[in-house]
Enzyme design. Structure first.
Site, PDB file in Angstrom:
ATOM      1  N   CYS A 173       0.855  -1.189   0.000  1.00 35.28           N
ATOM      2  CA  CYS A 173       0.000   0.000   0.000  1.00 35.28           C
ATOM      3  C   CYS A 173       0.886   1.233   0.000  1.00 35.28           C
ATOM      4  O   CYS A 173       1.859   1.297   0.756  1.00 35.28           O
ATOM      5  CB  CYS A 173      -0.889  -0.006   1.236  1.00 35.28           C
ATOM      6  SG  CYS A 173      -1.988   1.409   1.326  1.00 35.28           S
ATOM      7  N   GLU A 185      -8.646  -1.202  -2.250  1.00 38.23           N
ATOM      8  CA  GLU A 185      -8.850   0.239  -2.487  1.00 38.23           C
ATOM      9  C   GLU A 185     -10.101   0.747  -1.762  1.00 38.23           C
ATOM     10  O   GLU A 185     -10.075   1.815  -1.138  1.00 38.23           O
ATOM     11  CB  GLU A 185      -8.952   0.542  -3.977  1.00 38.23           C
ATOM     12  CG  GLU A 185      -7.662   0.350  -4.753  1.00 38.23           C
ATOM     13  CD  GLU A 185      -6.462   1.019  -4.116  1.00 38.23           C
ATOM     14  OE1 GLU A 185      -6.595   2.096  -3.519  1.00 38.23           O
ATOM     15  OE2 GLU A 185      -5.365   0.433  -4.202  1.00 38.23           O
ATOM     16  N   HIS A 204     -10.051   1.544   1.941  1.00 35.37           N
ATOM     17  CA  HIS A 204      -9.544   2.867   2.344  1.00 35.37           C
ATOM     18  C   HIS A 204     -10.693   3.835   2.609  1.00 35.37           C
ATOM     19  O   HIS A 204     -10.552   4.763   3.412  1.00 35.37           O
ATOM     20  CB  HIS A 204      -8.652   3.463   1.240  1.00 35.37           C
ATOM     21  CG  HIS A 204      -7.257   2.926   1.227  1.00 35.37           C
ATOM     22  ND1 HIS A 204      -6.383   3.106   2.274  1.00 35.37           N
ATOM     23  CD2 HIS A 204      -6.564   2.227   0.295  1.00 35.37           C
ATOM     24  CE1 HIS A 204      -5.209   2.537   1.976  1.00 35.37           C
ATOM     25  NE2 HIS A 204      -5.295   1.995   0.782  1.00 35.37           N
TER      26      HIS A 204
HETATM   27 NI    NI Z   1      -3.703   0.989  -0.122  1.00 33.17          NI
END
Ligand code: NI
Length: 179
Positions: free
Chosen positions: A103, A146, A149
């Site tokens: 990440c 993703e 997040h």
């Molecule tokens: Ni990430």
């Protein structure tokens, strides 16, 4: 267009639930400059996905771009740069598989995470048009990473076996199977 600073683990924005983009914001085109900056930032960082909270913008927006081809994950189908606004993910089949994830907000580390490998994604694009995708395998993992997040979740939260969290250099040396 500008390259923004990618915030790192420890910054409180990465741990907040991002808010939905409103219909007015989409219709008014106010997201376009943000998306341009996200694309520039992603390209400069060399990643395959970026969520708005990673540049300290707590909105439910993510971009994903996968070059495709052969990789350590096997043959990956390419995905042209795509924008996902207010995405919702639904598990079609809960059977999981694991991948070594990294990440941009947790630089220098890799961790082995198991996630469902067949999911449906519903979202809107930058023009407010609906998007629906069914994804399998590594792509299913990328999207879940993703979109996590947007809920303040990082992949390290999903590592079951913490011996499977390693530095990139050691990953390449001891974990990664040479092609
Ligand atoms: Ni990430």
């Amino acid at each position: 267009m500008a390259i923004r600073n990618i915030i790192r683990m420890g910054h409180p924005t990465l741990r907040q639930r991002a808010r939905a983009v409103t219909a007015e914001e989409l219709a008014g085109g106010t997201l376009a400059p943000l998306i341009e900056d996200m694309i520039d930032t992603l390209h400069q960082a060399g990643g395959i996905g970026l969520a708005a909270p990673q540049i300290d913008v707590p909105l439910r927006v993510a971009i994903i771009e996968i070059p495709g081809g052969r990789s350590r994950y096997g043959e990956i189908p390419p995905m042209p740069l795509s924008v996902f606004v207010n995405p919702v993910i639904e598990v079609i089949d809960p059977a999981t598989a694991g991948y070594w994830e990294g990440c941009l907000s947790v630089p220098g580390l890799r961790g082995f995470v198991e996630r469902p490998q067949h999911v449906r994604v519903r979202a809107q694009d930058l023009d407010g048009r609906p998007i629906e995708l069914k994804l399998r395998g590594f792509l299913a993992t990328v999207f879940q990473h993703e979109f996590d997040h947007l809920d303040g979740t990082l992949y390290i939260d999903r590592i079951k076996d913490r011996t499977q969290l390693v530095f990139e250099e050691e990953f390449e040396r001891y974990v990664q199977v040479p092609p």
